[in-house]
Design a protein around this motif. Sequence first.
Motif, PDB file in Angstrom:
ATOM      1  N   MET A  74      14.547  60.223  45.251  1.00 48.64           N
ATOM      2  CA  MET A  74      15.996  60.080  45.335  1.00 48.64           C
ATOM      3  C   MET A  74      16.403  58.611  45.248  1.00 48.64           C
ATOM      4  SD  MET A  74      17.449  63.017  45.379  1.00 48.64           S
ATOM      5  CE  MET A  74      19.071  62.426  45.823  1.00 48.64           C
ATOM      6  N   ALA A  75      15.642  57.754  45.914  1.00 41.98           N
ATOM      7  CA  ALA A  75      15.942  56.319  45.855  1.00 41.98           C
ATOM      8  C   ALA A  75      15.769  55.790  44.436  1.00 41.98           C
ATOM      9  CB  ALA A  75      15.042  55.557  46.823  1.00 41.98           C
TER      10      ALA A  75
ATOM     11  N   SER B 220      25.835  66.000  40.764  1.00 44.24           N
ATOM     12  CA  SER B 220      26.045  65.323  42.045  1.00 44.24           C
ATOM     13  C   SER B 220      24.694  64.941  42.630  1.00 44.24           C
ATOM     14  CB  SER B 220      26.788  66.226  43.040  1.00 44.24           C
ATOM     15  OG  SER B 220      25.969  67.322  43.422  1.00 44.24           O
ATOM     16  N   ILE B 221      24.702  64.007  43.568  1.00 40.30           N
ATOM     17  CA  ILE B 221      23.466  63.620  44.246  1.00 40.30           C
ATOM     18  C   ILE B 221      22.936  64.787  45.080  1.00 40.30           C
ATOM     19  CG2 ILE B 221      22.562  62.193  46.127  1.00 40.30           C
ATOM     20  CD1 ILE B 221      22.603  60.774  43.452  1.00 40.30           C
TER      21      ILE B 221
ATOM     22  N   ILE C 269      20.131  55.730  37.760  1.00 42.44           N
ATOM     23  CA  ILE C 269      21.514  56.070  37.417  1.00 42.44           C
ATOM     24  C   ILE C 269      22.362  54.820  37.230  1.00 42.44           C
ATOM     25  CG2 ILE C 269      23.631  57.103  38.362  1.00 42.44           C
ATOM     26  CD1 ILE C 269      21.821  59.324  39.547  1.00 42.44           C
ATOM     27  N   SER C 270      22.020  53.749  37.921  1.00 44.13           N
ATOM     28  CA  SER C 270      22.806  52.513  37.818  1.00 44.13           C
ATOM     29  C   SER C 270      22.757  51.903  36.421  1.00 44.13           C
ATOM     30  CB  SER C 270      22.317  51.481  38.845  1.00 44.13           C
ATOM     31  OG  SER C 270      21.021  50.990  38.505  1.00 44.13           O
TER      32      SER C 270
ATOM     33  N   ALA D 151      15.993  57.608  41.739  1.00 43.82           N
ATOM     34  CA  ALA D 151      17.037  58.224  40.913  1.00 43.82           C
ATOM     35  C   ALA D 151      18.320  57.404  40.956  1.00 43.82           C
ATOM     36  CB  ALA D 151      17.311  59.652  41.383  1.00 43.82           C
ATOM     37  N   LYS D 152      18.696  56.953  42.139  1.00 47.47           N
ATOM     38  CA  LYS D 152      19.923  56.151  42.255  1.00 47.47           C
ATOM     39  C   LYS D 152      19.790  54.839  41.495  1.00 47.47           C
ATOM     40  CE  LYS D 152      21.377  58.153  46.667  1.00 47.47           C
ATOM     41  NZ  LYS D 152      21.648  57.909  48.102  1.00 47.47           N
TER      42      LYS D 152
ATOM     43  N   PRO E  47      17.314  60.613  35.628  1.00 46.80           N
ATOM     44  CA  PRO E  47      16.478  60.636  36.829  1.00 46.80           C
ATOM     45  C   PRO E  47      15.728  61.956  36.907  1.00 46.80           C
ATOM     46  CG  PRO E  47      18.770  61.016  37.388  1.00 46.80           C
ATOM     47  CD  PRO E  47      18.752  60.639  35.941  1.00 46.80           C
TER      48      PRO E  47
ATOM     49  N   ARG F  21      19.225  66.476  44.761  1.00 55.07           N
ATOM     50  CA  ARG F  21      18.316  66.655  45.892  1.00 55.07           C
ATOM     51  C   ARG F  21      17.900  68.124  46.014  1.00 55.07           C
ATOM     52  NH1 ARG F  21      21.117  64.366  49.278  1.00 55.07           N
ATOM     53  NH2 ARG F  21      20.038  62.374  49.539  1.00 55.07           N
TER      54      ARG F  21
END
Length: 227
Positions: free
Chosen positions: A171-172, A148-149, A178-179, A174-175, A34, A153
């Motif tokens: 950030m959205a 870490s998230i 990461i999945s 990135a998550k 990300p 950030r």
Amino acid sequence: MADSALPQTTPDSLASGRADALHRRGLMLILSSPSGAGKTTIAKRLLAHDPQIEASVSATTRPIRPGEVDGRDYHFVDRAEFDRMVEANEFYEWAEVFGNCYGTPKAHIRARLKEGGDTLFDIDWQGTQQLYQKAEADVVRVFILPPSIEELRRRLTGRGTDSAEVIAARMARAKAEISHWDGYDYVVVNDDVDACYAQICQILAAERLKRARQTGLIGFVRELTRA
């Protein structure tokens, strides 16, 4: 972080290894992460210090920008030529983004593989899937995670270039990226850039030494066992 008991592998130390002096088939190293996880920093360091690897240069239909050089930053082509390349199956992977097309040409990379040269790819999980489907045996997939998230950030905010809305969108995304971590061969946590770089160098060293890539071993072993 890398185990401090292990020797710190670097591209310079890799080049001096005896086995690497034998002819080998090159590889395609993919780095994905990300935004803010450190992928670009690691990629630049690899390209600066390892003479055996070069960055993949994509073809694109977008206009050339001031300071860019055709063939170095991108291969700039018009839409008709890009469509012809798609029809001729000349790309490992391609996509259209905001009206512009981007693709990874096969010819130069295939020549490098045969010569023992490696190619570095900075692509997302979708491009990784396409590339892996086309060239599975030559592909090495590495995903870089942030520690870490909260740290991710902090890194994005620390750039000072994006609004709060843009950072929230990053950030959205990135998550979501990461999945897809489990679609990679290796996963490295970048809590320290030097340790992360050393781990990726170790991965590269091991992949270069795989028996299937050491094409020079056949003749070498024959010489060793010749009566």
